[in-house]
Design an enzyme around this catalytic site. Structure first.
Site, PDB file in Angstrom:
ATOM      1  N   ARG A   1      82.479  29.872  99.415  1.00 28.60           N
ATOM      2  CA  ARG A   1      81.598  29.210 100.372  1.00 28.60           C
ATOM      3  C   ARG A   1      80.389  28.626  99.659  1.00 28.60           C
ATOM      4  NH1 ARG A   1      77.661  32.094 103.339  1.00 28.60           N
ATOM      5  NH2 ARG A   1      76.723  30.864 105.006  1.00 28.60           N
TER       6      ARG A   1
ATOM      7  N   LYS B   1      80.267  43.231  98.460  1.00 32.81           N
ATOM      8  CA  LYS B   1      81.282  42.270  98.905  1.00 32.81           C
ATOM      9  C   LYS B   1      82.654  42.670  98.382  1.00 32.81           C
ATOM     10  CE  LYS B   1      82.361  37.336  99.073  1.00 32.81           C
ATOM     11  NZ  LYS B   1      81.849  35.964  98.869  1.00 32.81           N
TER      12      LYS B   1
ATOM     13  N   ARG C   1      70.538  39.138 105.562  1.00 35.36           N
ATOM     14  CA  ARG C   1      70.118  40.366 104.904  1.00 35.36           C
ATOM     15  C   ARG C   1      69.256  41.180 105.845  1.00 35.36           C
ATOM     16  NH1 ARG C   1      70.608  36.611 100.922  1.00 35.36           N
ATOM     17  NH2 ARG C   1      71.277  37.312  98.858  1.00 35.36           N
TER      18      ARG C   1
END
Length: 272
Positions: free
Chosen positions: A60, A129, A261
């Protein structure tokens, strides 16, 4: 490590084997680019390209995605939908649900989702991740075609990484065959995509929100290196837009060019 063997994969897919046409490559520029070329040449829905190595893998916002057969599983799936592009709102979130379902079916624990297209592993009070999703849309005479690119870390990546990352080996799984992982993902994606084609993202929203890493928590949205908005994250709506309760009221966030976040963190630290 040998390539994914379509024959071994077909046996693991069972009754669903006929819905997928899998081609395993040693190397390509990116699985999304390769599959896009095949789609333009008439490849059917359910075509899968899996590559051990990518020379120009994309994530992305133009980020690169590196892959190696020992530590990752990188593939793209072509899926065709009828209707208008607007009907595909929230597709990346739906795919995230399918990924978590698949990994949990293999015994993974501690998985959660980040808007709009990441699968995370909860590590104590932090997150790392585990997988990324890149969806590219186009249309032809048969309707909307989607290229669903998925990069999954099987083992923790090494090197200087821009954000914390983890592998499924840290999610409570023992040694696992890549054929089992890919078969589980394709099986669960077929179910999710079939449901999405009928009900859109609304039919999967509640499940996504149960998996949402920052549901009902104070968060900041980052864009272009600075905080753009702050508030309490209320999840998503039926179209997959992020819902943020701010000082001026409830706002719907559509842009994917943001980084989410917990409140109080800065660029380069904290969660992905």
């Amino acid at each position: 490590m040998t390539l994914i063997d379509p024959v071994l994969l077909k046996a693991r897919l069972g009754d669903l084997a006929g819905r997928f046409d899998v081609d395993a490559l040693d190397v390509c520029d990116s699985t999304n680019s390769e599959l896009m070329r095949r789609a333009e040449a008439g490849a059917p829905s359910g075509t899968v390209v899996v590559a051990d190595r990518q020379r120009a893998g994309r994530g992305r916002r133009g980020r690169s995605w590196l892959s190696s057969p020992e530590s990752s599983l990188t593939f793209s799936l072509l899926w065709r939908f009828a209707g208008h592009p607007a009907s595909l709102s929230g597709l990346s979130l739906a795919v995230g649900v399918g990924l978590v379902r698949a990994m949990e079916s293999l015994g993974a624990q501690g998985l959660c989702l980040k808007w709009p297209n990441d699968v995370l592993l909860r590590t104590g009070q932090d997150f790392a991740k585990l997988a990324g999703i890149l969806i590219e849309l186009s249309s032809d005479r048969r309707g909307m075609q989607t290229i669903i690119g998925i990069g999954l870390n099987l083992s923790p990546p090494v090197g200087d990484l821009p954000q914390p990352a983890a592998g499924v080996s840290q999610a409570g799984l023992g040694p696992i065959d890549r054929h089992d992982v890919l078969a589980a993902i394709l099986t669960h994606l077929a179910g999710v995509l079939d449901r999405f084609s009928v009900r859109g993202f609304a039919g999967l929203k509640d499940e996504w929100q149960r998996l949402h890493a920052w549901q009902d928590q104070a968060v900041q949205l980052f864009g272009e290196g600075e905080v753009t908005k702050a508030g309490r994250c209320l999840g998503v709506d039926d179209d997959g837009a992020l819902l943020l309760e701010t000082e001026i009221g409830l706002e719907r966030i559509f842009s994917g060019d943001v980084s989410l976040r917990p409140a109080g963190t800065t660029i380069g630290e904290g969660c992905p």
